[in-house]
Design a protein around this motif. Sequence first.
Motif, PDB file in Angstrom:
ATOM      1  N   LEU A 180      46.574  97.483   1.298  1.00  0.00           N
ATOM      2  CA  LEU A 180      45.670  96.594   0.570  1.00  0.00           C
ATOM      3  C   LEU A 180      44.400  97.311   0.127  1.00  0.00           C
ATOM      4  O   LEU A 180      43.867  97.038  -0.949  1.00  0.00           O
ATOM      5  CB  LEU A 180      45.330  95.367   1.411  1.00  0.00           C
ATOM      6  N   SER A 181      43.918  98.215   0.935  1.00  0.00           N
ATOM      7  CA  SER A 181      42.734  98.979   0.542  1.00  0.00           C
ATOM      8  C   SER A 181      43.030  99.856  -0.679  1.00  0.00           C
ATOM      9  O   SER A 181      42.207  99.968  -1.586  1.00  0.00           O
ATOM     10  CB  SER A 181      42.240  99.850   1.701  1.00  0.00           C
ATOM     11  N   THR A 182      44.211 100.449  -0.699  1.00  0.00           N
ATOM     12  CA  THR A 182      44.608 101.259  -1.849  1.00  0.00           C
ATOM     13  C   THR A 182      44.771 100.394  -3.089  1.00  0.00           C
ATOM     14  O   THR A 182      44.333 100.768  -4.184  1.00  0.00           O
ATOM     15  CB  THR A 182      45.915 102.016  -1.545  1.00  0.00           C
ATOM     16  N   VAL A 183      45.374  99.231  -2.938  1.00  0.00           N
ATOM     17  CA  VAL A 183      45.523  98.295  -4.064  1.00  0.00           C
ATOM     18  C   VAL A 183      44.159  97.842  -4.560  1.00  0.00           C
ATOM     19  O   VAL A 183      43.912  97.770  -5.770  1.00  0.00           O
ATOM     20  CB  VAL A 183      46.397  97.085  -3.651  1.00  0.00           C
ATOM     21  N   SER A 235      28.539  93.475 -15.915  1.00  0.00           N
ATOM     22  CA  SER A 235      29.929  93.797 -16.245  1.00  0.00           C
ATOM     23  C   SER A 235      30.555  94.692 -15.176  1.00  0.00           C
ATOM     24  O   SER A 235      31.735  94.542 -14.846  1.00  0.00           O
ATOM     25  CB  SER A 235      30.017  94.456 -17.624  1.00  0.00           C
ATOM     26  N   TRP A 236      29.770  95.605 -14.618  1.00  0.00           N
ATOM     27  CA  TRP A 236      30.259  96.448 -13.527  1.00  0.00           C
ATOM     28  C   TRP A 236      30.625  95.595 -12.308  1.00  0.00           C
ATOM     29  O   TRP A 236      31.658  95.795 -11.674  1.00  0.00           O
ATOM     30  CB  TRP A 236      29.190  97.476 -13.171  1.00  0.00           C
ATOM     31  N   LEU A 237      29.771  94.636 -11.990  1.00  0.00           N
ATOM     32  CA  LEU A 237      29.998  93.778 -10.832  1.00  0.00           C
ATOM     33  C   LEU A 237      31.231  92.897 -11.015  1.00  0.00           C
ATOM     34  O   LEU A 237      32.030  92.727 -10.088  1.00  0.00           O
ATOM     35  CB  LEU A 237      28.758  92.918 -10.575  1.00  0.00           C
ATOM     36  N   LYS A 238      31.407  92.343 -12.213  1.00  0.00           N
ATOM     37  CA  LYS A 238      32.586  91.511 -12.486  1.00  0.00           C
ATOM     38  C   LYS A 238      33.884  92.297 -12.333  1.00  0.00           C
ATOM     39  O   LYS A 238      34.897  91.758 -11.887  1.00  0.00           O
ATOM     40  CB  LYS A 238      32.506  90.930 -13.894  1.00  0.00           C
ATOM     41  N   ALA A 239      33.865  93.554 -12.705  1.00  0.00           N
ATOM     42  CA  ALA A 239      35.063  94.391 -12.580  1.00  0.00           C
ATOM     43  C   ALA A 239      35.307  94.820 -11.135  1.00  0.00           C
ATOM     44  O   ALA A 239      36.450  95.049 -10.744  1.00  0.00           O
ATOM     45  CB  ALA A 239      34.946  95.607 -13.484  1.00  0.00           C
ATOM     46  N   ALA A 240      34.250  94.945 -10.338  1.00  0.00           N
ATOM     47  CA  ALA A 240      34.398  95.430  -8.961  1.00  0.00           C
ATOM     48  C   ALA A 240      34.770  94.316  -7.968  1.00  0.00           C
ATOM     49  O   ALA A 240      35.381  94.600  -6.931  1.00  0.00           O
ATOM     50  CB  ALA A 240      33.105  96.090  -8.509  1.00  0.00           C
ATOM     51  N   MET A 241      34.409  93.090  -8.262  1.00  0.00           N
ATOM     52  CA  MET A 241      34.593  92.008  -7.291  1.00  0.00           C
ATOM     53  C   MET A 241      36.051  91.738  -6.896  1.00  0.00           C
ATOM     54  O   MET A 241      36.328  91.562  -5.710  1.00  0.00           O
ATOM     55  CB  MET A 241      33.942  90.721  -7.805  1.00  0.00           C
ATOM     56  N   PRO A 242      37.021  91.666  -7.819  1.00  0.00           N
ATOM     57  CA  PRO A 242      38.407  91.413  -7.372  1.00  0.00           C
ATOM     58  C   PRO A 242      38.933  92.484  -6.422  1.00  0.00           C
ATOM     59  O   PRO A 242      39.571  92.163  -5.410  1.00  0.00           O
ATOM     60  CB  PRO A 242      39.204  91.390  -8.682  1.00  0.00           C
ATOM     61  N   GLY A 243      38.673  93.745  -6.722  1.00  0.00           N
ATOM     62  CA  GLY A 243      39.129  94.818  -5.835  1.00  0.00           C
ATOM     63  C   GLY A 243      38.439  94.776  -4.490  1.00  0.00           C
ATOM     64  O   GLY A 243      39.054  95.015  -3.450  1.00  0.00           O
ATOM     65  N   ALA A 244      37.145  94.456  -4.483  1.00  0.00           N
ATOM     66  CA  ALA A 244      36.407  94.337  -3.229  1.00  0.00           C
ATOM     67  C   ALA A 244      36.948  93.180  -2.397  1.00  0.00           C
ATOM     68  O   ALA A 244      37.039  93.274  -1.169  1.00  0.00           O
ATOM     69  CB  ALA A 244      34.919  94.159  -3.508  1.00  0.00           C
ATOM     70  N   ALA A 245      37.318  92.099  -3.061  1.00  0.00           N
ATOM     71  CA  ALA A 245      37.880  90.943  -2.345  1.00  0.00           C
ATOM     72  C   ALA A 245      39.200  91.310  -1.667  1.00  0.00           C
ATOM     73  O   ALA A 245      39.451  90.904  -0.517  1.00  0.00           O
ATOM     74  CB  ALA A 245      38.083  89.774  -3.307  1.00  0.00           C
TER      75      ALA A 245
END
Length: 90
Positions: free
Chosen positions: A68-71, A41-51
């Motif tokens: 974009l980094s801030t977003v 669940s942590w990974l699923k939440a982090a992936m869009p922001g990392a992308a």
Amino acid sequence: MYQCPYCGKPAISALRKTILGPGVPVACQTCGKSIKITYPSWLKAAMPGAAVMVVALFFDSNLLIYGLSTVGLALMIALHLLWVPLVKEE
């Protein structure tokens, strides 16, 4: 405050949940039992922001890179607070 999966009462603050990782359980402020978040669940939440942060690397403009980094960071924090549930430590 986020609810404890054991007692259903306030367990941790939003700030504490923001920095909570999957490998570090934390004690509920009310009942004292260990709660955590799961890695999937942590990974699923982090992936869009990392992308979004990876996309920022392809621009030459400093304004776009920092923007974009801030977003991406804000997206990672928001999704973590909204989607990642607290679970019982087993």
